[in-house]
Design a protein around this motif. Structure first.
Motif, mmCIF file in Angstrom:
data_model
loop_
_atom_site.group_PDB
_atom_site.id
_atom_site.type_symbol
_atom_site.label_atom_id
_atom_site.label_comp_id
_atom_site.label_asym_id
_atom_site.label_seq_id
_atom_site.Cartn_x
_atom_site.Cartn_y
_atom_site.Cartn_z
ATOM 1 N N ILE A 82 0.874 -1.182 0.000
ATOM 2 C CA ILE A 82 0.000 0.000 0.000
ATOM 3 C C ILE A 82 0.904 1.223 0.000
ATOM 4 O O ILE A 82 1.561 1.533 0.996
ATOM 5 C CB ILE A 82 -0.922 0.024 1.237
ATOM 6 N N ALA A 83 0.954 1.920 -1.126
ATOM 7 C CA ALA A 83 1.842 3.077 -1.279
ATOM 8 C C ALA A 83 1.047 4.209 -1.910
ATOM 9 O O ALA A 83 0.856 4.229 -3.123
ATOM 10 C CB ALA A 83 3.042 2.712 -2.145
ATOM 11 N N GLU A 84 0.561 5.112 -1.092
ATOM 12 C CA GLU A 84 -0.295 6.188 -1.588
ATOM 13 C C GLU A 84 0.180 7.528 -1.044
ATOM 14 O O GLU A 84 1.016 7.599 -0.142
ATOM 15 C CB GLU A 84 -1.750 5.936 -1.167
ATOM 16 N N PHE A 85 -0.377 8.607 -1.591
ATOM 17 C CA PHE A 85 0.053 9.949 -1.213
ATOM 18 C C PHE A 85 -0.614 10.451 0.056
ATOM 19 O O PHE A 85 -0.094 11.333 0.727
ATOM 20 C CB PHE A 85 -0.234 10.929 -2.361
ATOM 21 N N THR A 86 -1.793 9.923 0.376
ATOM 22 C CA THR A 86 -2.506 10.373 1.563
ATOM 23 C C THR A 86 -2.989 9.159 2.354
ATOM 24 O O THR A 86 -3.112 8.048 1.834
ATOM 25 C CB THR A 86 -3.736 11.232 1.207
ATOM 26 N N THR A 87 -3.280 9.401 3.616
ATOM 27 C CA THR A 87 -3.799 8.341 4.475
ATOM 28 C C THR A 87 -5.147 7.855 3.966
ATOM 29 O O THR A 87 -5.435 6.649 3.989
ATOM 30 C CB THR A 87 -3.916 8.864 5.916
ATOM 31 N N THR A 88 -5.978 8.765 3.481
ATOM 32 C CA THR A 88 -7.294 8.376 2.960
ATOM 33 C C THR A 88 -7.153 7.467 1.749
ATOM 34 O O THR A 88 -7.834 6.428 1.657
ATOM 35 C CB THR A 88 -8.112 9.627 2.586
ATOM 36 N N PHE A 89 -6.280 7.830 0.809
ATOM 37 C CA PHE A 89 -6.078 6.979 -0.364
ATOM 38 C C PHE A 89 -5.549 5.605 0.041
ATOM 39 O O PHE A 89 -5.949 4.575 -0.509
ATOM 40 C CB PHE A 89 -5.099 7.639 -1.340
ATOM 41 N N ALA A 90 -4.642 5.587 1.005
ATOM 42 C CA ALA A 90 -4.082 4.321 1.462
ATOM 43 C C ALA A 90 -5.159 3.444 2.089
ATOM 44 O O ALA A 90 -5.206 2.230 1.860
ATOM 45 C CB ALA A 90 -2.954 4.580 2.456
ATOM 46 N N ALA A 91 -6.038 4.049 2.871
ATOM 47 C CA ALA A 91 -7.122 3.286 3.492
ATOM 48 C C ALA A 91 -8.064 2.722 2.432
ATOM 49 O O ALA A 91 -8.539 1.575 2.546
ATOM 50 C CB ALA A 91 -7.896 4.177 4.467
ATOM 51 N N GLU A 92 -8.318 3.487 1.389
ATOM 52 C CA GLU A 92 -9.200 3.006 0.319
ATOM 53 C C GLU A 92 -8.585 1.805 -0.397
ATOM 54 O O GLU A 92 -9.274 0.822 -0.702
ATOM 55 C CB GLU A 92 -9.481 4.144 -0.670
ATOM 56 N N THR A 93 -7.288 1.885 -0.691
ATOM 57 C CA THR A 93 -6.622 0.756 -1.350
ATOM 58 C C THR A 93 -6.570 -0.454 -0.429
ATOM 59 O O THR A 93 -6.690 -1.601 -0.877
ATOM 60 C CB THR A 93 -5.206 1.159 -1.795
ATOM 61 N N THR A 94 -6.405 -0.216 0.863
ATOM 62 C CA THR A 94 -6.425 -1.300 1.849
ATOM 63 C C THR A 94 -7.753 -2.036 1.828
ATOM 64 O O THR A 94 -7.800 -3.278 1.907
ATOM 65 C CB THR A 94 -6.152 -0.715 3.247
ATOM 66 N N ARG A 95 -8.835 -1.297 1.710
ATOM 67 C CA ARG A 95 -10.156 -1.939 1.652
ATOM 68 C C ARG A 95 -10.300 -2.794 0.402
ATOM 69 O O ARG A 95 -10.971 -3.835 0.420
ATOM 70 C CB ARG A 95 -11.260 -0.876 1.742
ATOM 71 N N GLU A 96 -9.660 -2.387 -0.687
ATOM 72 C CA GLU A 96 -9.671 -3.210 -1.892
ATOM 73 C C GLU A 96 -8.921 -4.523 -1.656
ATOM 74 O O GLU A 96 -9.362 -5.593 -2.095
ATOM 75 C CB GLU A 96 -9.044 -2.447 -3.059
ATOM 76 N N ALA A 97 -7.800 -4.459 -0.963
ATOM 77 C CA ALA A 97 -7.049 -5.682 -0.654
ATOM 78 C C ALA A 97 -7.875 -6.630 0.198
ATOM 79 O O ALA A 97 -7.862 -7.855 -0.008
ATOM 80 C CB ALA A 97 -5.743 -5.329 0.056
ATOM 81 N N ALA A 98 -8.617 -6.079 1.144
ATOM 82 C CA ALA A 98 -9.480 -6.916 1.984
ATOM 83 C C ALA A 98 -10.608 -7.525 1.167
ATOM 84 O O ALA A 98 -10.966 -8.704 1.343
ATOM 85 C CB ALA A 98 -10.039 -6.089 3.137
ATOM 86 N N ARG A 99 -11.174 -6.731 0.267
ATOM 87 C CA ARG A 99 -12.262 -7.244 -0.575
ATOM 88 C C ARG A 99 -11.781 -8.399 -1.448
ATOM 89 O O ARG A 99 -12.500 -9.399 -1.622
ATOM 90 C CB ARG A 99 -12.814 -6.119 -1.457
ATOM 91 N N VAL A 100 -10.569 -8.272 -1.988
ATOM 92 C CA VAL A 100 -10.015 -9.333 -2.831
ATOM 93 C C VAL A 100 -9.773 -10.609 -2.016
ATOM 94 O O VAL A 100 -9.814 -11.710 -2.552
ATOM 95 C CB VAL A 100 -8.717 -8.845 -3.503
ATOM 96 N N GLY A 101 -9.529 -10.434 -0.720
ATOM 97 C CA GLY A 101 -9.303 -11.591 0.135
ATOM 98 C C GLY A 101 -7.849 -11.907 0.385
ATOM 99 O O GLY A 101 -7.490 -13.060 0.646
#
Length: 309
Positions: A82-101
């Protein structure tokens, strides 16, 4: 509370494969990951530095995550960078990783911004608070300039989801400093290839490896020998491997690793701009290291690896 990481061993930081027009080649990326698992690696890290995370759009990152989940089929754990410019963007990408499983995430400091220590801690705390996935904190100050010091990590000990630190500072004293501060609170992972044995000696349970993309069996064997304390047996292998492992400590590590991977017939050397290919003397120097390595490739001691596919 997040499940404590049970992973150990070598987790290659998997390369992302591109076509000649720089579009994402998900089929080739899938093939690279399958080859690594067939050769006995312990896990996969996708969308890390070597995976050119910051060169990928979010849909492309998700596609790589999905490919890794598909190829692993539960045989090895898969972690997404998870490598993003803001904490919010990072959290959003994290949720995608969780959704993928996926099995966990490896979080880098907020990129571009040179944060103060309390801001770095707040970023990790914010991302960790957005997920139940176990979090590996990724510290790589030579490349990303923000340093997650032992003091910063210790301040995150109350974050249940933060369970691991991958340290690529090259300063192995930090493993001892962290243990003195917080005991066994965090699982330790080596993050820089050319200090892996020293890191294992000081308690690293895993290794996020760049050069294992090209030499996965050598990497896993080296790590297992170190974990078993078989230092006399590992020394010739480490001596042989070291010129290659040094390539992981360069600013152009991605180009070096992908070139070695291509020479081994495991993937393409193509990187996305702004990363440009090695040329001239720089390319010849890497090719010379590889030529010597292949001419002197050692027989590997038995460490219980399955037979090569």
């Amino acid at each position: 509370m997040a499940a404590r990481i049970g992973w150990e061993g070598v987790f290659p930081a998997v390369t992302t494969q591109f076509r000649a027009d720089f579009s994402l080649d998900i089929e080739a990326t899938h093939k690279v990951m399958a080859g690594l698992i067939d050769d006995g690696v312990s896990g996969l890290i996708v969308c890390g530095t070597v995976g050119e995370n910051t060169s990928l759009s979010r849909p492309e990152k998700v596609a790589v995550m999905e490919a890794a989940k598909d190829v692993a089929q539960g045989r090895v754990p898969v972690i997404a960078g998870i490598a993003e410019f803001t904490t919010t963007f990072a959290a959003e990408t994290t949720r995608e990783a969780a959704r993928v499983g996926l099995d966990g995430i490896m979080v880098m400091p907020a990129l571009v911004y040179s944060a103060k220590p309390h801001e770095t801690a707040a970023h990790f705390r914010g991302v960790a608070g957005a997920t139940d996935l176990p979090v590996m904190v990724y510290n790589n100050p030579p490349i990303y300039k923000n340093d997650v010091t032992p003091d910063i990590l210790a301040s995150l000990a109350d974050c249940d989801t933060i369970v691991c630190i991958k340290d690529s500072s090259g300063d192995t004293r930090r493993f001892t400093d962290m243990r003195n501060m917080v005991g066994e609170r965090f699982v330790l992972f080596a993050g820089l290839d050319d200090v892996v044995v020293e890191s294992v000696m000081l308690g690293a349970a895993g290794w996020v490896s760049g050069m294992s993309n090209a030499f996965p069996r050598e990497g896993e064997t080296l790590f297992r020998l170190a974990r078993a304390g078989r230092f006399e047996e590992l020394r010739p292998l480490y001596d042989w491997f070291m010129p290659l492992l040094h390539l992981d400590a360069r600013p152009d590590l991605v180009q070096c690793i992908k070139l070695c991977e291509e020479i081994m017939g495991r993937g393409s050397a193509l990187t996305r701009p702004p990363r440009l290919p090695l040329t001239g003397e720089e390319r010849r120097a890497v090719e010379d290291v590889m030529q010597k390595a292949l001419a002197t490739r050692p027989a590997l001691p038995d460490v219980g690896l399955k037979s090569a596919a």
